[in-house]
Design a protein around this motif. Structure first.
Motif, PDB file in Angstrom:
ATOM      1  N   LEU A 137      -7.010 -30.892  -3.316  1.00 39.62           N
ATOM      2  CA  LEU A 137      -7.301 -29.801  -2.409  1.00 39.62           C
ATOM      3  C   LEU A 137      -8.416 -28.906  -3.037  1.00 39.62           C
ATOM      4  O   LEU A 137      -8.557 -28.279  -4.034  1.00 39.62           O
ATOM      5  N   ARG A 138      -9.396 -28.654  -2.038  1.00 37.75           N
ATOM      6  CA  ARG A 138     -10.454 -27.816  -2.429  1.00 37.75           C
ATOM      7  C   ARG A 138     -10.347 -26.411  -1.473  1.00 37.75           C
ATOM      8  O   ARG A 138      -9.960 -26.685  -0.327  1.00 37.75           O
ATOM      9  N   PHE A 139     -10.617 -25.428  -2.150  1.00 36.25           N
ATOM     10  CA  PHE A 139     -10.420 -24.067  -1.297  1.00 36.25           C
ATOM     11  C   PHE A 139     -11.622 -23.174  -1.831  1.00 36.25           C
ATOM     12  O   PHE A 139     -11.912 -23.169  -2.872  1.00 36.25           O
ATOM     13  N   GLU A 140     -11.998 -22.013  -1.069  1.00 37.71           N
ATOM     14  CA  GLU A 140     -12.725 -21.238  -1.480  1.00 37.71           C
ATOM     15  C   GLU A 140     -12.303 -19.953  -2.002  1.00 37.71           C
ATOM     16  O   GLU A 140     -11.078 -19.468  -1.599  1.00 37.71           O
ATOM     17  N   PHE A 141     -12.514 -19.459  -3.182  1.00 42.98           N
ATOM     18  CA  PHE A 141     -12.080 -18.007  -3.548  1.00 42.98           C
ATOM     19  C   PHE A 141     -12.864 -17.010  -2.829  1.00 42.98           C
ATOM     20  O   PHE A 141     -14.123 -16.874  -2.928  1.00 42.98           O
ATOM     21  N   LEU A 142     -12.094 -16.049  -2.375  1.00 44.64           N
ATOM     22  CA  LEU A 142     -12.826 -14.861  -1.742  1.00 44.64           C
ATOM     23  C   LEU A 142     -12.418 -13.536  -2.449  1.00 44.64           C
ATOM     24  O   LEU A 142     -11.135 -13.469  -2.780  1.00 44.64           O
ATOM     25  N   GLN A 143     -13.261 -12.574  -2.395  1.00 46.57           N
ATOM     26  CA  GLN A 143     -12.829 -11.415  -2.906  1.00 46.57           C
ATOM     27  C   GLN A 143     -13.147 -10.359  -2.085  1.00 46.57           C
ATOM     28  O   GLN A 143     -14.203 -10.255  -1.298  1.00 46.57           O
ATOM     29  N   GLN A 144     -12.181  -9.192  -2.054  1.00 44.49           N
ATOM     30  CA  GLN A 144     -12.522  -8.066  -1.128  1.00 44.49           C
ATOM     31  C   GLN A 144     -11.877  -6.732  -1.840  1.00 44.49           C
ATOM     32  O   GLN A 144     -10.713  -6.489  -2.468  1.00 44.49           O
ATOM     33  N   ARG A 145     -13.013  -5.856  -2.211  1.00 51.71           N
ATOM     34  CA  ARG A 145     -12.586  -4.677  -2.734  1.00 51.71           C
ATOM     35  C   ARG A 145     -12.484  -3.616  -1.617  1.00 51.71           C
ATOM     36  O   ARG A 145     -13.420  -3.392  -0.891  1.00 51.71           O
ATOM     37  N   CYS A 146     -11.356  -2.859  -1.610  1.00 51.16           N
ATOM     38  CA  CYS A 146     -11.028  -1.827  -0.572  1.00 51.16           C
ATOM     39  C   CYS A 146     -10.829  -0.305  -1.387  1.00 51.16           C
ATOM     40  O   CYS A 146      -9.641   0.268  -1.120  1.00 51.16           O
TER      41      CYS A 146
ATOM     42  N   MET B 192       0.749  -1.293  -0.067  1.00 49.81           N
ATOM     43  CA  MET B 192      -0.076  -0.089  -0.033  1.00 49.81           C
ATOM     44  C   MET B 192       0.730   1.291  -0.048  1.00 49.81           C
ATOM     45  O   MET B 192       0.315   2.304   0.408  1.00 49.81           O
ATOM     46  N   SER B 193       2.154   1.091  -0.482  1.00 52.98           N
ATOM     47  CA  SER B 193       2.857   2.153  -0.590  1.00 52.98           C
ATOM     48  C   SER B 193       3.230   3.181   0.687  1.00 52.98           C
ATOM     49  O   SER B 193       3.096   4.384   0.924  1.00 52.98           O
ATOM     50  N   TYR B 194       3.185   2.531   1.945  1.00 52.79           N
ATOM     51  CA  TYR B 194       3.233   2.980   3.176  1.00 52.79           C
ATOM     52  C   TYR B 194       1.982   4.004   3.559  1.00 52.79           C
ATOM     53  O   TYR B 194       2.296   4.776   4.492  1.00 52.79           O
ATOM     54  N   ASP B 195       0.911   3.606   3.043  1.00 50.95           N
ATOM     55  CA  ASP B 195      -0.146   4.431   3.491  1.00 50.95           C
ATOM     56  C   ASP B 195      -1.063   3.740   4.716  1.00 50.95           C
ATOM     57  O   ASP B 195      -1.703   2.915   4.337  1.00 50.95           O
ATOM     58  N   LEU B 196      -0.999   4.361   5.601  1.00 50.59           N
ATOM     59  CA  LEU B 196      -1.535   4.014   6.951  1.00 50.59           C
ATOM     60  C   LEU B 196      -2.880   3.735   6.867  1.00 50.59           C
ATOM     61  O   LEU B 196      -3.631   2.886   7.277  1.00 50.59           O
ATOM     62  N   GLU B 197      -4.004   4.708   5.938  1.00 53.90           N
ATOM     63  CA  GLU B 197      -5.125   4.588   6.019  1.00 53.90           C
ATOM     64  C   GLU B 197      -5.838   3.385   5.023  1.00 53.90           C
ATOM     65  O   GLU B 197      -6.400   2.758   5.426  1.00 53.90           O
ATOM     66  N   GLN B 198      -4.816   2.913   3.819  1.00 57.70           N
ATOM     67  CA  GLN B 198      -5.171   1.941   3.245  1.00 57.70           C
ATOM     68  C   GLN B 198      -4.806   0.525   3.894  1.00 57.70           C
ATOM     69  O   GLN B 198      -5.534  -0.304   3.946  1.00 57.70           O
ATOM     70  N   VAL B 199      -3.747   0.722   4.851  1.00 56.93           N
ATOM     71  CA  VAL B 199      -3.588  -0.573   5.469  1.00 56.93           C
ATOM     72  C   VAL B 199      -4.748  -0.709   6.410  1.00 56.93           C
ATOM     73  O   VAL B 199      -5.106  -2.041   6.685  1.00 56.93           O
ATOM     74  N   ALA B 200      -5.170   0.114   7.139  1.00 58.82           N
ATOM     75  CA  ALA B 200      -6.124   0.277   7.983  1.00 58.82           C
ATOM     76  C   ALA B 200      -7.282  -0.430   7.319  1.00 58.82           C
ATOM     77  O   ALA B 200      -8.144  -1.250   7.938  1.00 58.82           O
ATOM     78  N   ASP B 201      -7.519  -0.065   6.053  1.00 65.69           N
ATOM     79  CA  ASP B 201      -8.817  -0.529   5.334  1.00 65.69           C
ATOM     80  C   ASP B 201      -8.817  -2.119   5.010  1.00 65.69           C
ATOM     81  O   ASP B 201      -9.898  -2.669   4.971  1.00 65.69           O
ATOM     82  N   ILE B 202      -7.645  -2.550   4.696  1.00 68.87           N
ATOM     83  CA  ILE B 202      -7.537  -3.993   4.301  1.00 68.87           C
ATOM     84  C   ILE B 202      -7.064  -4.792   5.442  1.00 68.87           C
ATOM     85  O   ILE B 202      -7.307  -6.221   5.059  1.00 68.87           O
ATOM     86  N   ILE B 203      -6.828  -4.409   6.553  1.00 72.80           N
ATOM     87  CA  ILE B 203      -6.313  -5.295   7.627  1.00 72.80           C
ATOM     88  C   ILE B 203      -7.549  -6.334   8.102  1.00 72.80           C
ATOM     89  O   ILE B 203      -7.280  -7.521   8.161  1.00 72.80           O
ATOM     90  N   ASP B 204      -8.718  -5.846   8.281  1.00 72.35           N
ATOM     91  CA  ASP B 204      -9.731  -6.614   8.720  1.00 72.35           C
ATOM     92  C   ASP B 204     -10.127  -7.626   7.912  1.00 72.35           C
ATOM     93  O   ASP B 204     -10.363  -8.773   8.399  1.00 72.35           O
TER      94      ASP B 204
END
Length: 193
Positions: free
Chosen positions: A176-185, A49-61
């Motif tokens: 191996l079976r796995f689920e694909f999840l998507q997250q847009r931030c 996230m190019s050291y952008d604290l706000e973006q990291v906060a958006d994607i961590i959860d």
């Protein structure tokens, strides 16, 4: 791929210093109970996230809670899009630790050392499939001519066939079976007043 035995979904692994792969390559089944945070996971997120604290906060959860969105299997690969960047997080490893890839548009899946998401299971080729990101249409999966095939929601993909993925798709590579999840931030939760 950045991984940590300290960032495991298994409470008995949170303080473990057992090297990756020490369980003989088998993936252990366990119930997720707790998470501890390693500094290198955050370092990779900050670099992504190019050291952008706000973006990291958006994607961590979404990264920390991805396991809670799995309904058909305990394993997942999560595609994360933040503005013009895309990367993956997954728990497919012997320690069931959360791993994060660097930003990119193509990630190899398989048993080979060159793979961004290493999957040590029977029937998975060294370079089994590729997960790609198209900024206009999203994530798509392509089988790389594997013997065991690549399956999405019970349908086998032809080699080199693009299959655009949806949130919750069930993917099968070898055994191996796995689920694909998507997250847009794309939108920050932080606002300047």
């Amino acid at each position: 791929m950045v991984s940590s035995p300290f960032f495991s979904a298994n409470s008995d692994q949170r303080s473990s210093t057992t090297p990756k792969g020490s369980s003989g390559g088998a993936i252990r089944e366990a119930t997720p109970t707790g998470i501890a945070s390693p500094p290198w996971l955050l370092d990779t997120l900050f670099r992504n996230m190019s050291y952008d604290l706000e973006q990291v906060a958006d994607i961590i959860d979404p990264i920390l809670t991805a396991q809670n969105h799995c309904y058909r299997t305990d394993w997942y690969v999560q595609g994360i899009v933040a503005d013009d960047r895309a990367f993956l997080s997954t728990n497919i490893n012997a320690e069931r630790a959360i791993e994060v890839t660097p930003c990119g548009t193509r990630w190899l899946l398989g048993q080979g050392r060159c793979c961004a998401v290493a999957m040590s299971r029977p029937g998975i080729a060294d370079c089994h499939a590729a997960l790609n990101f198209d900024s206009l249409r999203g994530f798509f999966l392509t089988d790389l001519g594997s013997d065991g095939g690549t399956w999405v929601n019970g349908r086998r993909l032809a080699p080199a066939q693009r299959h655009y993925l949806q949130d919750g798709d069930l993917v099968k590579l070898g055994s191996l079976r796995f689920e694909f999840l998507q997250q847009r931030c794309d939108q920050s939760v932080w606002y300047d007043a």
